[in-house]
Write an enzyme that holds these catalytic residues in place. Structure first.
Site, PDB file in Angstrom:
ATOM      1  CE  LYS A  33      -0.497   0.160   5.042  1.00  0.00           C
ATOM      2  NZ  LYS A  33      -1.435   0.244   6.171  1.00  0.00           N
ATOM      3  CE1 TYR A 250      14.421  31.677   4.747  1.00  0.00           C
ATOM      4  CE2 TYR A 250      14.705  29.360   4.205  1.00  0.00           C
ATOM      5  CZ  TYR A 250      14.447  30.659   3.809  1.00  0.00           C
ATOM      6  OH  TYR A 250      14.216  30.938   2.486  1.00  0.00           O
TER       7      TYR A 250
END
Length: 352
Positions: A33, A250
């Site tokens: 899956k 950042y």
């Protein structure tokens, strides 16, 4: 070309299936899956075609894709159908649906099937997602058993804490399952990866190998019996030396404590690497461990290089052989499933 690469080692996949099948005994579903946990469902299914007893998926579309690619093995729909009309595709593509609630049961029984269907009847033995409660299970089983449209019934359930042996929850669930199915004939399926590896009493007729199939221990760390299938790597495309007390990235969350050689690598959170991975998360340059420094950006990240490590153009492994994906996941406060399923903007190479 941007150098972010995913290697899928199909030989390792086959090795893991053999190991897990030997441990479980009986029959073993390869769980593919979510595009085989990000590895590529069709390629993985074909790599296992001469070994696997069957495959398991989550959705109709996933099952259809395997069938239309030429996979003829049994395919179990672990969540069953999401609307009654999907039973038409279940029959057309010879899928084995899970039935885990009353409306799925009634929709299946009200349909006129051209050929009998094999049903996986799910019990909620304590996880409390889907499945019939133990006290309702016998009546659901009886309704299926009486139907001329049902070929056979596999009784199954799913463990919530098989990867936490100390919790005691798995023993509670097994007891509930065994009591709720007492006297009901047919095959059974309980063991997921953690149970295959660690809980012999859960190994019934069918096992379901997911995470461990891809070479990852469900208990964290590593398991020497398994080989990692996915390897994520990139290259250094920038290099510089920063002075002491220089901020990186950042938010200026990391400051160098000394003169520091840094490399800039092509991978960021838009590629699926977790933005919340902190400084000190491991990476490896040409097989030698080092660390991430500063915040993960959308398209790139910064790593520390020592004097002995190569720089510009050299390979950096983000996870795979030297860097354990469980270590990366733990540092980022997530699980390896999420890391693998989120990879994008990378070139996939399949190695037989």
């Amino acid at each position: 070309m941007r150098p972010l690469n995913v290697q899928i080692r199909l030989g390792n996949l086959r090795h893991n299936y053999r190991i897990l099948k030997e441990m479980h005994g009986g029959k073993l579903l390869a769980v593919v899956k979510a595009d085989a946990y990000g590895h590529g469902a069709v390629r993985c299914a074909f790599a296992l075609a001469d070994l696997a007893d069957g495959f398991a998926v989550a959705t109709i579309d996933e099952g259809i894709r395997l069938r239309e690619s030429g996979i003829t093995h049994p395919i179990v729909l672990l969540e069953g159908v999401f609307e009654a009309s999907e039973y038409e595709a279940v029959e057309q593509y010879s899928l084995w649906p899970a039935v885990g609630n009353q409306w799925q049961l009634e929709a299946l029984l009200s349909r006129h099937w051209k050929k009998p269907v094999k049903v996986w009847l799910k019990m909620d033995s304590g996880m409390h997602r889907t499945g019939f409660f133990p006290h309702d299970y016998t009546s659901a089983y009886a309704a299926l058993k009486q139907s001329e449209y049902v070929d056979s019934i596999v009784k199954f359930s799913h463990f919530s804490c098989a990867d936490e042996p100390e919790s005691g929850m798995t023993e509670i669930q097994m007891e509930a399952f065994d009591l709720g199915t007492k006297g009901l004939e047919g095959e059974e399926s309980l063991a997921n990866s953690a149970a295959i590896l660690n809980i012999p009493e859960a190994r019934r007729d069918w096992g379901r190998a997911g995470l461990a199939l891809y070479g990852i221990s469900p208990f964290g760390g590593s398991d020497d019996r398994l080989k990692p299938v996915m390897r994520l790597s990139t290259r250094i495309f920038g290099e510089r030396v920063l002075q002491p007390h220089s901020p990186i990235g950042y938010g200026a969350t990391f400051y160098t404590s000394k003169s520091t050689r840094v490399g800039l690598i092509a991978c960021g959170y838009a590629d699926g690497y977790p933005r919340r991975a902190p400084s000190n998360s491991p990476v490896a340059v040409d097989g030698k461990l080092t660390r991430v420094i500063g915040r993960i950006s959308m398209d790139m990240m910064t790593i520390e290089l020592d004097a002995s490590q190569e720089g510009l153009g050299h390979e950096v492994e983000l996870w795979g052989d030297t860097v354990n994906i469980n270590t990366v996941a733990e540092a980022a406060g997530t699980i390896p499933y999420e890391l693998m399923c989120n990879i994008k903007r990378a070139k996939f190479t399949y190695i037989e």
